[in-house]
Design a protein around this motif. Sequence first.
Motif, PDB file in Angstrom:
ATOM      1  N   GLY A 143     -25.618 -29.875  -7.780  1.00 41.79           N
ATOM      2  CA  GLY A 143     -26.842 -29.340  -8.356  1.00 41.79           C
ATOM      3  C   GLY A 143     -28.026 -29.476  -7.412  1.00 41.79           C
ATOM      4  N   ALA A 144     -28.067 -30.548  -6.651  1.00 42.47           N
ATOM      5  CA  ALA A 144     -29.138 -30.746  -5.677  1.00 42.47           C
ATOM      6  C   ALA A 144     -28.662 -30.410  -4.271  1.00 42.47           C
ATOM      7  N   ASN A 145     -27.420 -30.766  -3.975  1.00 36.36           N
ATOM      8  CA  ASN A 145     -26.824 -30.507  -2.660  1.00 36.36           C
ATOM      9  C   ASN A 145     -25.588 -29.643  -2.842  1.00 36.36           C
ATOM     10  N   SER A 146     -25.606 -28.497  -2.210  1.00 35.41           N
ATOM     11  CA  SER A 146     -24.495 -27.561  -2.352  1.00 35.41           C
ATOM     12  C   SER A 146     -23.830 -27.342  -1.007  1.00 35.41           C
ATOM     13  N   GLU A 147     -22.495 -27.475  -0.983  1.00 29.88           N
ATOM     14  CA  GLU A 147     -21.730 -27.198   0.227  1.00 29.88           C
ATOM     15  C   GLU A 147     -20.973 -25.883   0.066  1.00 29.88           C
ATOM     16  N   TRP A 148     -20.073 -25.823  -0.909  1.00 27.23           N
ATOM     17  CA  TRP A 148     -19.335 -24.600  -1.209  1.00 27.23           C
ATOM     18  C   TRP A 148     -18.950 -24.591  -2.672  1.00 27.23           C
ATOM     19  N   THR A 149     -18.736 -23.391  -3.202  1.00 26.19           N
ATOM     20  CA  THR A 149     -18.381 -23.229  -4.609  1.00 26.19           C
ATOM     21  C   THR A 149     -17.390 -22.082  -4.752  1.00 26.19           C
TER      22      THR A 149
ATOM     23  N   SER B  11     -22.735 -22.549   1.255  1.00 31.07           N
ATOM     24  CA  SER B  11     -24.165 -22.848   1.257  1.00 31.07           C
ATOM     25  C   SER B  11     -24.594 -23.477   2.570  1.00 31.07           C
ATOM     26  N   ASP B  12     -25.778 -23.101   3.020  1.00 35.31           N
ATOM     27  CA  ASP B  12     -26.438 -23.737   4.160  1.00 35.31           C
ATOM     28  C   ASP B  12     -27.661 -24.436   3.582  1.00 35.31           C
TER      29      ASP B  12
ATOM     30  N   SER C 148     -29.921 -20.994   2.422  1.00 38.39           N
ATOM     31  CA  SER C 148     -29.281 -19.686   2.409  1.00 38.39           C
ATOM     32  C   SER C 148     -27.800 -19.815   2.050  1.00 38.39           C
ATOM     33  N   TYR C 149     -27.159 -18.679   1.873  1.00 38.01           N
ATOM     34  CA  TYR C 149     -25.738 -18.679   1.520  1.00 38.01           C
ATOM     35  C   TYR C 149     -25.080 -17.383   1.967  1.00 38.01           C
TER      36      TYR C 149
ATOM     37  N   TYR D 151     -28.195 -17.457   6.899  1.00 33.40           N
ATOM     38  CA  TYR D 151     -27.155 -18.469   6.914  1.00 33.40           C
ATOM     39  C   TYR D 151     -26.820 -18.844   8.347  1.00 33.40           C
ATOM     40  N   VAL D 152     -26.708 -20.156   8.612  1.00 33.37           N
ATOM     41  CA  VAL D 152     -26.345 -20.638   9.944  1.00 33.37           C
ATOM     42  C   VAL D 152     -24.947 -21.236   9.927  1.00 33.37           C
ATOM     43  N   ALA D 153     -24.735 -22.244   9.070  1.00 38.40           N
ATOM     44  CA  ALA D 153     -23.435 -22.919   9.051  1.00 38.40           C
ATOM     45  C   ALA D 153     -23.256 -23.704   7.760  1.00 38.40           C
TER      46      ALA D 153
END
Length: 186
Positions: free
Chosen positions: A22-28, A43-44, A49-50, A102-104
Amino acid sequence: ISIWMYQYSGTGSRYLVSKDDGANSEWTFYLRDDAADPTLLLSDQSSGSYEARTYSTGLSDNVWYHLVATYDGGGGTTASDGIDIYVDGVVVDDTTIDGGTYVALEDLGEEVLIGEYGGAGAFNFNGSIDQVLIYNRSLSATEIELLYYSALTKYDASIFLWNFKIFFFCRCDLLTIGTTIDLRFA
């Protein structure tokens, strides 16, 4: 990411497997919006961005599906080109979704969550999820097809696969050792 899922019902986005609190997103890996479109979102967090790919044909309720999302690890604003979505062993992704520059993908140390959203719980999945597999590489189309067919009879009672052996006799003087015989059935 490979899963079998059976959705009872749902509206809005529903998370299948994610690293998102919810606060930190990596992938979903989730069913997007009310249409239940299978989607992998990267997610970046640093840039906010995403990049994502989705299958814009929603999935029906009360049906088992085998879903796979692969990512080849390519970054930048074309990262979504390296994402593939498979439904029941067939690649189906047809739509790119992006936001920002999006970067990485970032490793923020989030836990892997299955069937739930790490935030307020608004995106929890209502159904059954089975055989969650997360690989450290992108699977090939052949590997994904094998995953699907290897478990199909467990999830679809209308499928009955026959295992049988064929015995045949031939005149051995017509064949040499190592001869391959191609049997085809119509």
